[in-house]
Design an enzyme around this catalytic site. Structure first.
Site, short mmCIF file in Angstrom:
data_model
loop_
_atom_site.label_atom_id
_atom_site.label_comp_id
_atom_site.label_asym_id
_atom_site.label_seq_id
_atom_site.Cartn_x
_atom_site.Cartn_y
_atom_site.Cartn_z
N HIS A 212 -16.33 -107.50 -62.45
CA HIS A 212 -15.42 -108.56 -62.00
C HIS A 212 -15.47 -109.75 -62.96
CE1 HIS A 212 -14.60 -106.26 -58.48
NE2 HIS A 212 -15.76 -106.47 -57.88
N GLY B 227 -14.75 -102.14 -61.07
CA GLY B 227 -15.93 -101.40 -60.62
C GLY B 227 -16.20 -100.20 -61.51
N ASP C 171 -6.89 -103.73 -61.61
CA ASP C 171 -7.74 -102.73 -60.96
C ASP C 171 -8.67 -102.06 -61.97
OD1 ASP C 171 -8.72 -101.28 -58.87
OD2 ASP C 171 -7.04 -99.89 -58.73
N LEU D 158 3.56 -122.59 -68.38
CA LEU D 158 3.36 -121.28 -67.74
C LEU D 158 2.96 -121.50 -66.28
CD1 LEU D 158 2.76 -118.10 -68.03
CD2 LEU D 158 0.38 -118.79 -68.32
N GLU E 286 10.20 -103.47 -63.07
CA GLU E 286 9.80 -102.34 -63.91
C GLU E 286 8.31 -102.17 -63.72
OE1 GLU E 286 11.76 -100.36 -65.72
OE2 GLU E 286 13.50 -101.49 -64.99
C1 IPE Z 1 -5.65 -103.34 -55.41
O1 IPE Z 1 -6.81 -102.71 -55.85
C2 IPE Z 1 -5.93 -104.76 -55.07
C3 IPE Z 1 -6.27 -105.62 -56.19
C4 IPE Z 1 -6.30 -105.28 -57.45
C5 IPE Z 1 -6.61 -106.97 -55.83
P1 IPE Z 1 -7.72 -101.86 -54.85
O2 IPE Z 1 -8.80 -101.28 -55.69
O3 IPE Z 1 -8.12 -102.69 -53.70
O4 IPE Z 1 -6.69 -100.76 -54.35
P2 IPE Z 1 -6.90 -99.30 -53.79
O5 IPE Z 1 -7.93 -99.38 -52.71
O6 IPE Z 1 -7.37 -98.45 -54.94
O7 IPE Z 1 -5.55 -98.87 -53.31
C1 IPE Z 2 -10.24 -104.66 -58.95
O1 IPE Z 2 -11.30 -103.85 -59.28
C2 IPE Z 2 -10.68 -105.96 -58.33
C3 IPE Z 2 -10.44 -106.05 -56.88
C4 IPE Z 2 -9.76 -105.20 -56.18
C5 IPE Z 2 -10.99 -107.20 -56.19
P1 IPE Z 2 -11.99 -102.88 -58.22
O2 IPE Z 2 -13.12 -103.59 -57.59
O3 IPE Z 2 -10.99 -102.33 -57.28
O4 IPE Z 2 -12.52 -101.76 -59.19
P2 IPE Z 2 -12.56 -100.18 -58.93
O5 IPE Z 2 -11.20 -99.78 -58.45
O6 IPE Z 2 -13.62 -99.95 -57.91
O7 IPE Z 2 -12.88 -99.60 -60.26
MG MG Z 3 -9.84 -100.67 -57.25
#
Ligand code: IPE
Ligand code: IPE
Ligand code: MG
Length: 244
Positions: free
Chosen positions: A33, A19, A16, A127, A210
């Site tokens: 990404h 963005g 996560d 792996l 964990e």
């Molecule tokens: C969780 O991240 C899903 C993935 C990393 C694929 P999100 O960015 O979608 O989750 P929320 O919306 O913050 O819970």
């Molecule tokens: C994780 O990064 C990737 C996916 C969920 C596909 P995000 O796209 O959720 O990035 P943030 O949370 O907006 O920073």
């Molecule tokens: Mg996110």
């Protein structure tokens, strides 16, 4: 070096923060990404180097289908491109590649590419790299419930027999119907970007994992961060509800 006995067998990442990483750099989300793919590459290398046997990554959730069409399209494209680019070296390094999730929602061409990569790497044993795509824990539990009930119905001669078999079904029987059947539960689940929630990830399988919540954004999560997570894990005392 990390004591082999204290090394997790299966490490999973909720990747996560792509963005937010991009926003911080004044770039667009897609660049975040793309940089995230580099982190996956670095973590795969580190897993092979340290001897972690299973590495899984949450790449796209069922809920992520609700993002703007353009972002969904870019993420799907990126998955196809990253697979094509990485597969030869993954295969050479003994990595078995699999995608788990609601694959019916993926495009025909992406599914075909995934099937080819899975077939090509099926015999590899260094792996296991598992990419969770179009996945959610609740989806998995629901599909496993249906599958278990249908399998019982199909092999029963009467409704009474089916009812009795259903009442006897064990947690292991259920586990065998999950999309992750045959894969050990994650020992360590790392979520990057400072969010402290599960976001519908491995709800059944993560019951005794964990957890590590780190503020590092996924594109910044590379070898050093992974090694640090492994060190943190090595210090944990897993009790599974028992007394020691
Ligand atoms: C969780 O991240 C899903 C993935 C990393 C694929 P999100 O960015 O979608 O989750 P929320 O919306 O913050 O819970
Ligand atoms: C994780 O990064 C990737 C996916 C969920 C596909 P995000 O796209 O959720 O990035 P943030 O949370 O907006 O920073
Ligand atoms: Mg996110």
């Amino acid at each position: 070096m990390i004591d082999k006995a204290k090394l997790p067998v299966h490490v999973s990442f909720i990747m996560d923060g792509n963005g937010r990483w991009a926003a911080q750099q004044g770039k667009d989300r897609f660049q975040g990404h793309m940089e995230g793919v580099e982190s996956v590459r670095s973590c795969v290398k580190t897993a092979v180097e340290t001897g972690v046997r299973y590495l899984s990554v949450f790449a796209f959730s069922e809920e992520n289908w609700g993002r703007p069409e353009q972002e969904v399209g870019l993420l799907m494209d990126l998955m196809g491109k990253a697979m094509a680019a990485e597969m030869p070296s993954l295969n050479e390094n003994g990595v078995r590649f699999r995608v788990i999730g609601n694959r019916e929602r993926l495009s025909e061409s992406l599914n075909k590419a995934i099937e080819e990569c899975e077939a090509m790497t099926a015999g590899n044993t260094t792996l296991d790299l598992i990419v969770f795509m179009s996945y959610s824990g609740q989806w998995d539990i629901l599909q496993a419930s249906r599958r278990m009930a249908l399998e019982i119905l199909d092999r029963s001669n009467s409704l009474e027999e089916a009812r009795a078999a259903l009442m006897e079904a064990s947690s292991d029987d259920f586990r065998a119907c999950l999309a992750t059947a045959g894969i050990p539960d994650p020992d360590l689940i790392v979520r990057t970007s400072g969010e402290s929630r599960l976001s519908n990830y491995l709800l059944w399988q993560g019951a005794y994992s964990e957890w590590l919540f780190t503020p590092t954004l996924w594109p910044d999560f590379r070898r050093e961060a992974f090694l640090q997570a492994l060190e943190d894990y090595a210090k944990r005392d897993r009790r599974y509800g028992k007394l020691k």
